[in-house]
Motif scaffolding. Sequence first.
Motif, PDB file in Angstrom:
ATOM      1  N   ARG A   1       0.837  -1.203   0.000  1.00  0.00           N
ATOM      2  CA  ARG A   1       0.000   0.000   0.000  1.00  0.00           C
ATOM      3  C   ARG A   1       0.878   1.260   0.000  1.00  0.00           C
ATOM      4  NH1 ARG A   1      -5.309   1.910   1.200  1.00  0.00           N
ATOM      5  NH2 ARG A   1      -5.147   4.180   1.100  1.00  0.00           N
ATOM      6  N   ALA A   2       1.933   1.259   0.815  1.00  0.00           N
ATOM      7  CA  ALA A   2       2.831   2.416   0.866  1.00  0.00           C
ATOM      8  C   ALA A   2       3.475   2.660  -0.498  1.00  0.00           C
ATOM      9  CB  ALA A   2       3.903   2.203   1.931  1.00  0.00           C
ATOM     10  N   ALA A   3       3.880   1.591  -1.169  1.00  0.00           N
ATOM     11  CA  ALA A   3       4.501   1.732  -2.494  1.00  0.00           C
ATOM     12  C   ALA A   3       3.523   2.360  -3.487  1.00  0.00           C
ATOM     13  CB  ALA A   3       4.964   0.366  -2.995  1.00  0.00           C
ATOM     14  N   ARG A   4       2.279   1.936  -3.451  1.00  0.00           N
ATOM     15  CA  ARG A   4       1.260   2.526  -4.338  1.00  0.00           C
ATOM     16  C   ARG A   4       1.095   4.021  -4.028  1.00  0.00           C
ATOM     17  NH1 ARG A   4      -1.198  -1.900  -6.729  1.00  0.00           N
ATOM     18  NH2 ARG A   4      -1.795  -3.666  -5.414  1.00  0.00           N
ATOM     19  N   ASP A   5       1.077   4.356  -2.740  1.00  0.00           N
ATOM     20  CA  ASP A   5       0.881   5.754  -2.353  1.00  0.00           C
ATOM     21  C   ASP A   5       2.083   6.622  -2.723  1.00  0.00           C
ATOM     22  OD1 ASP A   5      -1.722   5.477  -1.369  1.00  0.00           O
ATOM     23  OD2 ASP A   5      -0.997   4.740   0.558  1.00  0.00           O
ATOM     24  N   VAL A   6       3.284   6.100  -2.501  1.00  0.00           N
ATOM     25  CA  VAL A   6       4.490   6.846  -2.859  1.00  0.00           C
ATOM     26  C   VAL A   6       4.537   7.070  -4.376  1.00  0.00           C
ATOM     27  CG1 VAL A   6       7.027   6.767  -2.890  1.00  0.00           C
ATOM     28  CG2 VAL A   6       5.795   6.127  -0.816  1.00  0.00           C
ATOM     29  N   LEU A   7       4.155   6.052  -5.156  1.00  0.00           N
ATOM     30  CA  LEU A   7       4.115   6.203  -6.616  1.00  0.00           C
ATOM     31  C   LEU A   7       3.114   7.285  -7.032  1.00  0.00           C
ATOM     32  CD1 LEU A   7       4.942   5.318  -9.467  1.00  0.00           C
ATOM     33  CD2 LEU A   7       3.175   3.539  -9.339  1.00  0.00           C
ATOM     34  N   MET A   8       1.932   7.251  -6.429  1.00  0.00           N
ATOM     35  CA  MET A   8       0.891   8.229  -6.760  1.00  0.00           C
ATOM     36  C   MET A   8       1.356   9.654  -6.425  1.00  0.00           C
ATOM     37  SD  MET A   8      -1.602  10.207  -5.204  1.00  0.00           S
ATOM     38  CE  MET A   8      -3.025  11.045  -5.859  1.00  0.00           C
ATOM     39  N   ILE A   9       1.990   9.816  -5.251  1.00  0.00           N
ATOM     40  CA  ILE A   9       2.490  11.132  -4.847  1.00  0.00           C
ATOM     41  C   ILE A   9       3.561  11.611  -5.834  1.00  0.00           C
ATOM     42  CG2 ILE A   9       3.769  12.379  -3.049  1.00  0.00           C
ATOM     43  CD1 ILE A   9       2.461  10.265  -1.052  1.00  0.00           C
ATOM     44  N   SER A  10       4.448  10.689  -6.223  1.00  0.00           N
ATOM     45  CA  SER A  10       5.539  11.061  -7.141  1.00  0.00           C
ATOM     46  C   SER A  10       4.992  11.535  -8.484  1.00  0.00           C
ATOM     47  CB  SER A  10       6.496   9.882  -7.353  1.00  0.00           C
ATOM     48  OG  SER A  10       5.939   8.919  -8.232  1.00  0.00           O
ATOM     49  N   GLU A  11       3.944  10.893  -8.945  1.00  0.00           N
ATOM     50  CA  GLU A  11       3.354  11.278 -10.231  1.00  0.00           C
ATOM     51  C   GLU A  11       2.660  12.637 -10.129  1.00  0.00           C
ATOM     52  OE1 GLU A  11       0.936   7.854 -10.999  1.00  0.00           O
ATOM     53  OE2 GLU A  11       2.576   6.760 -12.000  1.00  0.00           O
ATOM     54  N   LYS A  12       1.938  12.835  -9.034  1.00  0.00           N
ATOM     55  CA  LYS A  12       1.175  14.074  -8.861  1.00  0.00           C
ATOM     56  C   LYS A  12       2.110  15.279  -8.674  1.00  0.00           C
ATOM     57  CE  LYS A  12      -3.309  15.261  -8.135  1.00  0.00           C
ATOM     58  NZ  LYS A  12      -4.011  15.084  -6.853  1.00  0.00           N
ATOM     59  N   LEU A  13       3.201  15.074  -7.949  1.00  0.00           N
ATOM     60  CA  LEU A  13       4.118  16.183  -7.659  1.00  0.00           C
ATOM     61  C   LEU A  13       5.338  16.191  -8.584  1.00  0.00           C
ATOM     62  CD1 LEU A  13       4.075  16.200  -3.735  1.00  0.00           C
ATOM     63  CD2 LEU A  13       2.811  17.689  -5.291  1.00  0.00           C
ATOM     64  N   GLU A  14       5.340  15.242  -9.538  1.00  0.00           N
ATOM     65  CA  GLU A  14       6.433  15.140 -10.525  1.00  0.00           C
ATOM     66  C   GLU A  14       7.796  15.000  -9.841  1.00  0.00           C
ATOM     67  OE1 GLU A  14       5.844  18.557 -13.049  1.00  0.00           O
ATOM     68  OE2 GLU A  14       4.249  17.551 -14.192  1.00  0.00           O
ATOM     69  N   LEU A  15       7.867  13.993  -8.958  1.00  0.00           N
ATOM     70  CA  LEU A  15       9.094  13.704  -8.216  1.00  0.00           C
ATOM     71  C   LEU A  15       9.673  12.369  -8.685  1.00  0.00           C
ATOM     72  CD1 LEU A  15       7.628  14.636  -4.727  1.00  0.00           C
ATOM     73  CD2 LEU A  15       9.271  16.004  -6.012  1.00  0.00           C
ATOM     74  N   GLU A  16      10.974  12.270  -8.682  1.00  0.00           N
ATOM     75  CA  GLU A  16      11.638  11.042  -9.137  1.00  0.00           C
ATOM     76  C   GLU A  16      11.357   9.885  -8.188  1.00  0.00           C
ATOM     77  OE1 GLU A  16      14.117   7.843  -9.182  1.00  0.00           O
ATOM     78  OE2 GLU A  16      14.528   9.308  -7.620  1.00  0.00           O
ATOM     79  N   ALA A  17      10.953   8.761  -8.753  1.00  0.00           N
ATOM     80  CA  ALA A  17      10.713   7.558  -7.936  1.00  0.00           C
ATOM     81  C   ALA A  17      10.908   6.317  -8.799  1.00  0.00           C
ATOM     82  CB  ALA A  17       9.311   7.603  -7.345  1.00  0.00           C
TER      83      ALA A  17
END
Length: 415
Positions: free
Chosen positions: A240-256
């Motif tokens: 679940r954390a991985a899904r959330d970190v991915l979603m945040i990275s996409e929304k804020l355009e951060l490298e992940a």
Amino acid sequence: MNQHTNPDREARSILIANDRGGYTIPTEGLYPYQWNWDSAIAALGFAQFDLDRAWTEIETLFTGQWEDGMVPHILFHQQDEGYFPGPDVWGCNGPIPSSGIIQPPIAATMARKIWEQDTAFGDARMKELFPKLLAWHRWIMKWRLDEFGAVCTTHPWEAGRDNAPDWDNSMARMDASDVGEYQRRDTSHVNSDDRPTKFDYDRYIKLVQIGRDAGWDQQALLSLNPFRVADPTMTFTTLRAARDVLMISEKLELEAEGLSEDIEKLESGARSLWNEDLGSFDSRDAHTGEMAESISNASYLCWYAGMESDRMLKGLKSVLETVPYPVPSYDPDMPKFDARRYWRGPTWAFMNMMIGFGLADMEHAQQAEQLRQKTAELISGYGFAEYFDPKTGSPAGGQAFTWTAAVWLHWAGRA
């Protein structure tokens, strides 16, 4: 049953009373430090009336992050002689005195919820926090996966479900005869019938000693640690954390980089924990391959992780109908059920909330609402205990408990 006439006010008062300035203790006396997953839940409670304080809770947790990305399960911000094992027993070298193990990585998920709520300062706070969330995720992927991609716990305290029946066989194989003398503190604060046994505690301390002697060298501990169990708590919360970190990275355009591949690997690992004979997600000893044959409340975190399961849903519907105060931490029909002893039966409000999040996310709205209402009845009827007897509702463990108060404010008390 003591009717709690103003649970909103009571819950806020508990969070404020347990606030130590930047971090919250779970409860006075029994747990005098900052615990990892407790803190993430506390932040959700604060977010209902103080968003800045909610962010600070999680940011303070990450001030204890080790250089390699690990976030410890306890941060000893100030010395308290009333707690064992303290920083001297752990012997760690992080930026803040700490334990040498982690807890289920729910911080990213709870931070995402706070970020989505905070339209004013959320993006700025999240951008600051994000590299730390990502570093912790990568540490878990490096050191905690078994050969199938499921996430292992290397100490019962690490999974947060200290004395769950899931660990019994693995613990029984351990020799703790040379653990030496020590003085437990937990049983001086609460009824010993609500706590792990001395047999369990000897092994908890033995595992700490093994880690300390290895200097908390993760590579060395892969072969030295006799306890390594792939379990639903760690696997589902990491997924679940991985899904959330991915979603945040996409929304804020951060490298992940690599997160999508990690999610696939973790999904495969989660499926490997399915026990067909049991009809449930289960724990597996990573050393022997033996399944624990345990249906726990962690088994129902599948939806929280984004994994659908018809058989788990059928099981949950039955639990909601037959157990007065669900979800018990261990199936009441199984032989090791103990209604009051910690993770061998009692109901935990924060686990209910996480199960409820998953049910709502996966469009099981009826079950999500049923669970929320039953949890609300439990708290408003029996107060803000650490956990509860699933059959009678009677409170057990510590009282005036932070995460139970936070659950009320964020989820259970909000119709």
